[in-house]
Design an enzyme around this catalytic site. Structure first.
Site, mmCIF file in Angstrom:
data_model
loop_
_atom_site.group_PDB
_atom_site.id
_atom_site.type_symbol
_atom_site.label_atom_id
_atom_site.label_comp_id
_atom_site.label_asym_id
_atom_site.label_seq_id
_atom_site.Cartn_x
_atom_site.Cartn_y
_atom_site.Cartn_z
ATOM 1 N N THR A 29 50.938 0.513 -67.333
ATOM 2 C CA THR A 29 50.960 -0.864 -67.830
ATOM 3 C C THR A 29 51.251 -1.873 -66.724
ATOM 4 O OG1 THR A 29 53.296 -0.621 -68.456
ATOM 5 C CG2 THR A 29 51.657 -0.198 -70.160
ATOM 6 N N ASP A 263 53.307 10.200 -60.399
ATOM 7 C CA ASP A 263 54.534 9.409 -60.401
ATOM 8 C C ASP A 263 55.744 10.196 -60.883
ATOM 9 O OD1 ASP A 263 53.715 9.425 -63.077
ATOM 10 O OD2 ASP A 263 53.406 7.264 -63.186
ATOM 11 N N ASN A 323 55.766 16.061 -72.975
ATOM 12 C CA ASN A 323 55.433 14.641 -73.049
ATOM 13 C C ASN A 323 55.812 14.100 -74.424
ATOM 14 O OD1 ASN A 323 54.269 15.040 -70.592
ATOM 15 N ND2 ASN A 323 52.306 14.141 -71.100
#
Length: 502
Positions: A29, A263, A323
């Site tokens: 985002t 990341d 996740n």
């Protein structure tokens, strides 16, 4: 002062002098370029440039606006260089790039890392093109076999399934290359095509030991081995900034170092754990990635059925994790309310959520129905189930956010216990929460209560810290010893601890 060979300063000399590097950190985002300054045994992170990263509709698909991202990255690198000069440094000593996983671009054979090199769009993992594709691939290679080969959970957005849905593969000119997002940025910077291993591990196509692609799976998704660039380890130098780009940005032909380009790999590298043994963590942001850092993957059928995945980490480690939707649920709900005309301040909203009665509603944050963007508050409200005889849905934003955070905390408890059971290790004494979500005190408190163990929050900018620290180690300014980076992180940040019952 020149080192013994006359080629530059030695590692000891670099360690003694302040060092500035740039971390390009791209999230799903937002993105940022950070200047990391290593001086006096600590890392100081200085924001150079922050920017939005928005999905766009291109050719009938949700895609990333790579041109916009590349323009922002160039601006950020120039700004980071200028900040380094202001700090009295000679400029940037190196650059490292990390991003979210699984998405890729295809670069043609004649591209010179400039305009026109990219073939088609960088389609986003939230696009619907992979609907039903996992089931189709499983008819060729069973789900059990896929997991045994790669250790990766069969998420619908995996690179493997994106490739199986890809309509460009049959028409690509010979010599084209698939590059995951951070590798694509690295190519734009240096002109070199490489695939960094931590991100490659997320594709569902790399062997669980991280050594090579699995031909059986490449064949199943219709991708030729020649499409993939050679693998590179985190900490290796990818190349140097192209001369014409270096001149245009005024930053010099500095090295570009492959970091933990997924990341989460960089974030977990910066978990400030003081001890040895399995480290329990949540990388908390758009996603909540919860799990353990281990020495080897867990490839059991029980782990596959439980939905866990084994991702490659820096230094040959493995992240056994699950996740969970994470703060995406909150940020997308806020976006709906603002589109409907309300002004929403996150800090005020969390304060209000802490004040409303708890244990009234629950959702399942792992529900695939929460994956896509759009009208999230409505979907959470519809999915919320009442507790203790309640027969109503959340009526206010505070109630809805409280429901989301309590549901996340309970999910963290269930998934961390499951990870420990699968890895056959005891529940660690503490859980480290890193990333943007580490500043969510309400969620951290709820998580500590749910798990019954201490929650250590911070650093918020863990991904950038891990990115910067690995660059510094590659440059010889940090000892290449186990725990050295985490010791440096602990010296560089302030941590907050949440104790159950406190």
């Amino acid at each position: 002062m020149a080192g013994p060979t006359g080629a530059g300063p030695t590692g000891a000399e670099r360690a003694a002098a302040p060092l500035g590097v740039a971390a390009v950190d791209l999230g799903a985002t937002s993105g940022r370029v950070m200047l990391g300054v290593l001086e006096d045994g600590r890392i100081d992170l200085v924001p150079a440039h922050r920017f939005e990263n928005r999905l766009v509709e291109r050719d009938g698909h949700l895609s990333w606006d790579l041109d916009a991202l590349w323009a922002e990255i160039r601006q950020g690198l120039a700004d980071a260089h200028d900040l380094a000069l202001v700090r009295g440094l000679p400029g940037l000593a190196s650059i490292g790039v990390d991003s979210w996983a699984v998405d890729y671009g295809v670069v043609g054979p004649d591209g010179d890392a400039g305009d026109g090199a990219l073939i088609g769009e960088v389609v986003a993992y939230r696009d619907s093109r992979t609907d039903g594709v996992a089931e189709r691939v499983a008819q060729q290679v069973s789900r059990e076999r896929q997991f045994a080969l790669t250790g990766i959970a069969q998420q619908p957005f995996n690179t493997a399934y994106q490739l199986a849905a890809e309509d460009r593969l049959t028409d690509l000119p010979e010599g084209s290359t698939l590059l995951l997002v951070p590798d694509l940025v690295g190519f734009l910077l240096t002109g070199r095509r490489r695939t960094e291993r931590t991100n490659a591990s997320t594709t569902g196509l790399l062997a669980a030991d991280g050594e090579d692609w699995k031909d059986e799976l490449l064949d199943a998704v219709g991708a030729d081995r020649s499409l993939f660039a050679p693998l590179i380890h985190p900490g290796e130098q990818l190349g140097t900034v192209r001369p014409e780009l270096a001149e245009r940005l005024g930053i010099g032909e500095v090295p570009v170092i492959a970091v933990g380009s997924h990341d989460t790999a960089s974030a977990v590298l910066a978990v400030p754990s003081p001890g040895t043994g399995p480290v329990a963590y949540i990388s908390s942001g758009t996603w909540s990635l919860i799990g353990l850092e281990l020495d080897a993957p867990v490839l059991t059928e029980e782990a596959r059925k439980a939905g866990f995945t084994n991702e490659g980490g820096v230094g040959g480690t493995v992240r056994l994790l699950k996740n969970v939707a994470g703060m995406w649920l909150v940020s997308e709900s806020i976006r709906q309310w603002e589109e409907d005309g309300a002004h929403v301040d996150l800090a005020d909203l969390l304060e209000a959520a802490a004040a409303v009665p708890g244990d009234r509603f629950r959702i399942d944050p792992t529900d695939p129905d929460f994956l896509a963007p759009g009208r999230m508050a409505d979907r959470v409200t519809a999915a919320a189930r009442p507790l203790a005889g309640e027969d109503e849905a959340p009526r206010t934003p505070a109630q809805l956010v409280r429901c989301i955070l309590e549901s996340l905390a309970e999910t963290y408890r269930e998934e961390l216990h499951a990870a420990c059971r699968l890895a056959e290790v005891p529940l660690p004494e503490r859980l480290h929460v890193v990333g943007g979500g580490s500043r969510n005190a309400l969620l951290n408190r709820l998580t500590a209560e749910a798990l019954g163990i201490d929650v250590v929050a911070g650093p918020m900018e863990a991904t950038a810290l891990g990115n910067v620290a690995l660059q510094c180690r590659a440059l010889g300014a940090i000892a290449d010893e186990p725990g050295a980076i985490r010791e440096l992180v602990r010296a560089s940040v302030e941590l907050e601890e949440f104790v159950p019952g406190a």
